[in-house]
Design a protein around this motif. Structure first.
Motif, PDB file in Angstrom:
ATOM      1  N   GLY A  20       0.610  -1.008  -0.380  1.00 42.23           N
ATOM      2  CA  GLY A  20      -0.212  -0.260   0.147  1.00 42.23           C
ATOM      3  C   GLY A  20       0.965   1.518  -0.130  1.00 42.23           C
ATOM      4  N   SER A  21       2.473   1.513  -0.243  1.00 46.43           N
ATOM      5  CA  SER A  21       2.654   2.316  -0.109  1.00 46.43           C
ATOM      6  C   SER A  21       2.912   2.715  -1.363  1.00 46.43           C
ATOM      7  CB  SER A  21       4.774   2.198   0.472  1.00 46.43           C
ATOM      8  OG  SER A  21       5.177   0.926  -0.435  1.00 46.43           O
ATOM      9  N   GLY A  22       2.831   2.416  -2.739  1.00 43.33           N
ATOM     10  CA  GLY A  22       2.689   3.581  -3.821  1.00 43.33           C
ATOM     11  C   GLY A  22       1.564   4.057  -3.806  1.00 43.33           C
ATOM     12  N   LEU A  46       6.253   0.507  -5.201  1.00 44.29           N
ATOM     13  CA  LEU A  46       5.672   0.171  -3.513  1.00 44.29           C
ATOM     14  C   LEU A  46       7.841   0.899  -2.974  1.00 44.29           C
ATOM     15  CD1 LEU A  46       3.482  -0.771  -4.602  1.00 44.29           C
ATOM     16  CD2 LEU A  46       3.944  -2.750  -3.232  1.00 44.29           C
ATOM     17  N   GLY A  47       7.201   1.080  -1.954  1.00 45.02           N
ATOM     18  CA  GLY A  47       8.692   0.755  -0.672  1.00 45.02           C
ATOM     19  C   GLY A  47       9.055  -0.418  -0.150  1.00 45.02           C
ATOM     20  N   GLN A  48      10.102  -0.537   0.317  1.00 52.91           N
ATOM     21  CA  GLN A  48      10.445  -1.858   0.953  1.00 52.91           C
ATOM     22  C   GLN A  48      10.065  -1.490   2.378  1.00 52.91           C
ATOM     23  OE1 GLN A  48      14.287  -3.557  -0.358  1.00 52.91           O
ATOM     24  NE2 GLN A  48      13.976  -1.564  -1.193  1.00 52.91           N
ATOM     25  N   ALA A  50       3.458   6.950  -0.139  1.00 55.83           N
ATOM     26  CA  ALA A  50       3.339   7.349   1.570  1.00 55.83           C
ATOM     27  C   ALA A  50       5.052   7.213   1.745  1.00 55.83           C
ATOM     28  CB  ALA A  50       3.636   5.534   2.039  1.00 55.83           C
ATOM     29  N   THR A  51       5.131   8.182   2.933  1.00 60.61           N
ATOM     30  CA  THR A  51       6.409   7.940   4.084  1.00 60.61           C
ATOM     31  C   THR A  51       6.557   7.574   3.939  1.00 60.61           C
ATOM     32  OG1 THR A  51       4.974   9.284   5.798  1.00 60.61           O
ATOM     33  CG2 THR A  51       5.416  11.305   4.171  1.00 60.61           C
ATOM     34  N   GLY A  52       8.278   7.258   4.819  1.00 58.41           N
ATOM     35  CA  GLY A  52       9.032   7.174   5.398  1.00 58.41           C
ATOM     36  C   GLY A  52       9.392   7.414   6.690  1.00 58.41           C
ATOM     37  N   SER A  53       9.494   5.574   6.978  1.00 60.50           N
ATOM     38  CA  SER A  53      10.099   5.735   8.644  1.00 60.50           C
ATOM     39  C   SER A  53      11.394   4.966   8.766  1.00 60.50           C
ATOM     40  CB  SER A  53       8.868   5.895   9.119  1.00 60.50           C
ATOM     41  OG  SER A  53       8.057   4.322   9.171  1.00 60.50           O
ATOM     42  N   LEU A  54      11.864   5.274  10.248  1.00 59.65           N
ATOM     43  CA  LEU A  54      12.410   4.763  10.887  1.00 59.65           C
ATOM     44  C   LEU A  54      11.970   3.972  12.260  1.00 59.65           C
ATOM     45  CD1 LEU A  54      16.156   5.967  10.422  1.00 59.65           C
ATOM     46  CD2 LEU A  54      15.162   3.761   8.936  1.00 59.65           C
ATOM     47  N   PRO A  96       9.724   4.902   1.355  1.00 60.04           N
ATOM     48  CA  PRO A  96       8.707   5.652   1.103  1.00 60.04           C
ATOM     49  C   PRO A  96       8.025   5.084   0.248  1.00 60.04           C
ATOM     50  CG  PRO A  96      10.644   6.889   1.671  1.00 60.04           C
ATOM     51  CD  PRO A  96      11.051   6.051   1.363  1.00 60.04           C
ATOM     52  N   GLY A  97       6.962   5.104  -0.943  1.00 56.44           N
ATOM     53  CA  GLY A  97       6.171   4.567  -2.197  1.00 56.44           C
ATOM     54  C   GLY A  97       6.293   6.151  -3.401  1.00 56.44           C
ATOM     55  N   GLY A  98       6.136   5.723  -4.663  1.00 55.20           N
ATOM     56  CA  GLY A  98       6.097   6.653  -5.214  1.00 55.20           C
ATOM     57  C   GLY A  98       4.716   7.494  -4.989  1.00 55.20           C
ATOM     58  N   GLY A  99       4.487   8.560  -5.984  1.00 53.42           N
ATOM     59  CA  GLY A  99       3.415   9.368  -6.194  1.00 53.42           C
ATOM     60  C   GLY A  99       2.937   8.081  -7.312  1.00 53.42           C
ATOM     61  N   GLY A 100       0.983   8.449  -7.536  1.00 57.98           N
ATOM     62  CA  GLY A 100       0.945   8.279  -8.518  1.00 57.98           C
ATOM     63  C   GLY A 100       0.618   8.853  -9.439  1.00 57.98           C
ATOM     64  N   TYR A 101       0.252   8.694 -10.299  1.00 57.30           N
ATOM     65  CA  TYR A 101      -0.875   9.054 -12.191  1.00 57.30           C
ATOM     66  C   TYR A 101      -1.916   9.249 -12.648  1.00 57.30           C
ATOM     67  CZ  TYR A 101       1.249  11.441 -15.672  1.00 57.30           C
ATOM     68  OH  TYR A 101       1.349  12.565 -17.375  1.00 57.30           O
ATOM     69  N   GLY A 102      -2.569  10.654 -12.479  1.00 66.35           N
ATOM     70  CA  GLY A 102      -3.522   9.324 -13.447  1.00 66.35           C
ATOM     71  C   GLY A 102      -5.001   9.859 -11.718  1.00 66.35           C
TER      72      GLY A 102
END
Length: 571
Positions: A436-438, A447-449, A484-488, A515-521
Motif C-alpha cells: 500500500g505504499s505506492g 512500492l517502498g520496502q 507513503a512517507t518513510g520512517s525508522l 517511501p512509495g512513489g506518487g501515482g499518476y492520473g
C-alpha cells in the motif's frame, strides 16, 4: 585508412569505443574491495580526448558520478597540462568541487600513450567505504569534519606509486584494506581501458582520436539540438518542499527551452544548510542534466556534446550551489531530488511525458558499531562499518505503474542482504515490499520496502540516517495520490528520526519503512482488473481497493462490476 573517416568506420569505431569503456568499468567492479563498487555499481568510467572532453561513458555507473566526472577531467588538465604528462602517470583527487561532489568519491585520471604520444585520458570514480572524519554522517558542519581531503595530485608518477599518499590514506580511514584496494582497482580499470584503446587504434591505423572525437561530440550535440528545436519554446517554473535537516528545504527551478538548448536555473531554492546535505554545483549539474536528457532524448549517447545542450545555473550559497568549506557528504539527498523538480517544469511544457515524483533520494543503510559509538564503557564490541544500498518506490509513469524498490535517478543496484550478513554480524530478518505504499492513480506508484535488521551477537549497533520523504511524500501527478512517507523505528516500538546518528539498543531491532512513489492520473480511472491483481499479489490491501480506487471485489477476489460502478458513481 584515409584521413576522413567514412560512415561505416565511424559506427564501427564508436561501437568499439563503447566496448572499451564497458570493459574499463567491469574491471573496476570485479577488482574493487568495497560493496559500493562490487555489488551496487556505484562507479563511473569513461574515455576523454586530450582537451578533457568526454567521448564515451560506460553503461555501468551512476549519473551523479558520470556527469560530474565528465566535467572533472578539465580541472586535472588545468593543473597538469597535457604536454607535461608522462607515460605511467596517474592522477587522483576527491575534491568535492573539482570531482564528483563529496570526499568519499575518489576520481582517478590516467593519460594513455601510443608510440610516445598522449592520445586519450581514461577517468574513473568509485565511492569508497570510508575516508575518515565523521564517517558516513550528514551531521558535519564543514568539509574539514568529513575526512581526508586529497587535492589534485599524482597517484603514480612514471610508474612509481606515491607511497606517501597511500600511507596518508591508510592512517586516516577506518577500513584501510578496502579503501587502498579500491584505489588500486581504479588504477587497474583505467590501465585496462588504455590497453584496449591502443589495440583498437593499432587495428584501425589511427594515430590519434581527434577526428573520431570531433565526430562523436558533433553528432551528439546536433542530435540534441534537433530534439530540443522541436519542443515548445518558453519558460516554466516548479518547486518542491522536502524534509531537509534542521528545517524543510524548498527546491525551485525555472526551465527555459530556447533554440537548441535547455536552461535550468535554481533561483528561489533554499540557502545553505548547517549540515552536510549541501550540494556542490558539479553534482547539481550532473543530476539536472541527466533528468533533462532522460526525459527528452534517452537514446542519444551521453558525452560532452550531449551535456553541452543543458545549461544549469544556481545562485551561490544556496543548497544546490554550496561553496567551500560547506559540509557536503550527503549531497545526494538534494541532488537525487532535482530531476523531480525539473519534471515539474517539463510536465507543464510537454504533458504526459514525465513520471510522478518518486522516493528519488536513496535509502542506503549505513550501519556501524564500535568503541565510543555504540559500546558501553568497558564493554567488548565487534566493530564494523557497512553501507548497504536500498531504495523506495519510483513514481508512476504516464502509461505504466511506477517501479517498486527501484532507485531513480541514481540507478545503483541494491546490495543483496547475504553480502551484508557475510561481512558483518547483522542479520536481516525481513525484506519485503511495503504493502500500500505506492500512491494511488490510474497508474500506481512504485512500492517502498520494509526491512527488519538486528545484530545477531545481541549487542548495540548504530545507523547514520540521511533519508528523505519522511515528512513530505512523493507527490502524484494529474490527480494521482502521493506515495507513503518513510520512517525508522525500533522493534520495541520507539520512534526514530530519519536523519542523524542513532543507536539501536542491544537486543532490539531496526525497522525501516521506505517511501512509495506518487501515482499518476485519477485512481478511479484505473482498470478494476489491475486493482484486483494488485490485491491478489499483496501490493495493496482489499480496503485500499475500495477506498482509493472505488473497486469492490467478490469473495473470489474478482472485480464486482455492479458494486464498482456504484462506488465510482457515488464519488
Amino acid at each position: 585508412m584515409s584521413n576522413t573517416l567514412g560512415e561505416i568506420e565511424i559506427q564501427i569505431l564508436w561501437n568499439r569505443l563503447l566496448s572499451v569503456v564497458e570493459e574499463q568499468a567491469q574491471t573496476l567492479v570485479r577488482t574493487a574491495f568495497s560493496t559500493a563498487a562490487r555489488e551496487a555499481g556505484d562507479i563511473s568510467a569513461g574515455v576523454f580526448d586530450m582537451q578533457g572532453r568526454m567521448l564515451a561513458q560506460a553503461v555501468t555507473g551512476t549519473p551523479g558520478h558520470i556527469n560530474s566526472m565528465a566535467r572533472a577531467v578539465v580541472h586535472f588538465l588545468n593543473d597538469f597540462p597535457a604536454e607535461t604528462l608522462k607515460d605511467g602517470d596517474v592522477l587522483i583527487t576527491n575534491d568535492p568541487w573539482k570531482g564528483t561532489g563529496h570526499l568519499f568519491d575518489l576520481t582517478v585520471v590516467t593519460p594513455i600513450f601510443l608510440d610516445g604520444q598522449a592520445v586519450a585520458l581514461f577517468a574513473s570514480t568509485t565511492h569508497v567505504v570510508d575516508i575518515g572524519g565523521l564517517g558516513v554522517s550528514a551531521e558535519g558542519r564543514q568539509i574539514y569534519h568529513e575526512g581526508l581531503y586529497i587535492p589534485l595530485m599524482y597517484l603514480v608518477r612514471e610508474g612509481r606509486m606515491n607511497e606517501d599518499l597511500i600511507g596518508m590514506v591508510r592512517a586516516n580511514v577506518r577500513e584501510p584494506v578496502q579503501v587502498v584496494g579500491d584505489i588500486y582497482a581504479l588504477i587497474a580499470c583505467n590501465e585496462k581501458g588504455g590497453v584496449r584503446l591502443v589495440e583498437m587504434m593499432r587495428e584501425y591505423h589511427l594515430t590519434d582520436l581527434q577526428e573520431l572525437g570531433e565526430q562523436v561530440i558533433a553528432r551528439s550535440r546536433r542530435a540534441m539540438a534537433d530534439v530540443i528545436a522541436k519542443l515548445p519554446q518558453g519558460r516554466w517554473s516548479a518547486s518542491m518542499t522536502i524534509d531537509g535537516f534542521e528545517a524543510p528545504v524548498t527546491l525551485a527551478a525555472t526551465l527555459t527551452i530556447a533554440g537548441d538548448r535547455v536552461l535550468v536555473d535554481f533561483t528561489g531554492t533554499s540557502g545553505l544548510s548547517r549540515y552536510a546535505i549541501n550540494c556542490p554545483i558539479c553534482y547539481t549539474e550532473a543530476y539536472t542534466s541527466f533528468g533533462v536528457k532522460a526525459a527528452l532524448a534517452p537514446w542519444i549517447p551521453n558525452n560532452t556534446g550531449t551535456l553541452d545542450a543543458v545549461i544549469v545555473t544556481a545562485p551561490e550559497n544556496t543548497i544546490v550551489n554550496a561553496p567551500h568549506p560547506a559540509a557536503v557528504y550527503a549531497r545526494s539527498v538534494i541532488g537525487h531530488m532535482l530531476p523531480d523538480v525539473v519534471y515539474g517544469c517539463l510536465d507543464q511544457a510537454i504533458p504526459d511525458l514525465v513520471p510522478a515524483e518518486g522516493t528519488s533520494s536513496l535509502w542506503n543503510l549505513s550501519l556501524l558499531a564500535g568503541h565510543g559509538l555504540t559500546g558501553t564503557e568497558g564493554s567488548a564490541i565487534r566493530s564494523f562499518n557497512v553501507t548497504t544500498f536500498h531504495s523506495g518506490g519510483a513514481g508512476a509513469r504516464p502509461k505504466q505503474d511506477g517501479l517498486s524498490a527501484t532507485p531513480f535517478p541514481s540507478g545503483v543496484r541494491n546490495v543483496p542482504v547475504e553480502i551484508t550478513e557475510a561481512i558483518t554480524p547483522l542479520v536481516v530478518w525481513r525484506k519485503e515490499l511495503r504493502q500500500g505504499s505506492g500512491g494511488a492513480g490510474r497508474q500506481r506508484g512504485g512500492l517502498g520496502q520494509r526491512m527488519e535488521i538486528a545484530n545477531r551477537e545481541g549487542t548495540a549497533f548504530g545507523i547514520q540516517a540521511r533519508f528523505e520523504r519522511g515528512e513530505y511524500p512523493a507527490r502524484g501527478r494529474h490527480g494521482g495520490a502521493p506515495g507513503a512517507t518513510g520512517s525508522l523505528s525500533l522493534g520495541s516500538g520507539g520512534a526514530m528520526k530519519v536523519k542523524g546518528f542513532q543507536v539501536i539498543p542491544a537486543g532490539d531491532r531496526l525497522i525501516v519503512e521506505m517511501p512509495g512513489g506518487g501515482g499518476y492520473g485519477d485512481p478511479f480511472a484505473r482498470d478494476p482488473a489491475q486493482v484486483a491483481r494488485d490485491v491478489r499479489f499483496g501490493l495493496i490491501a482489499p480496503e485500499q481497493a475500495r477506498a482509493q480506487y472505488g473497486v469492490a471485489l467478490t469473495a473470489a477476489g474478482e472485480p464486482d462490476a455492479e458494486a464498482t460502478a456504484r462506488l465510482r458513481a457515488a464519488r
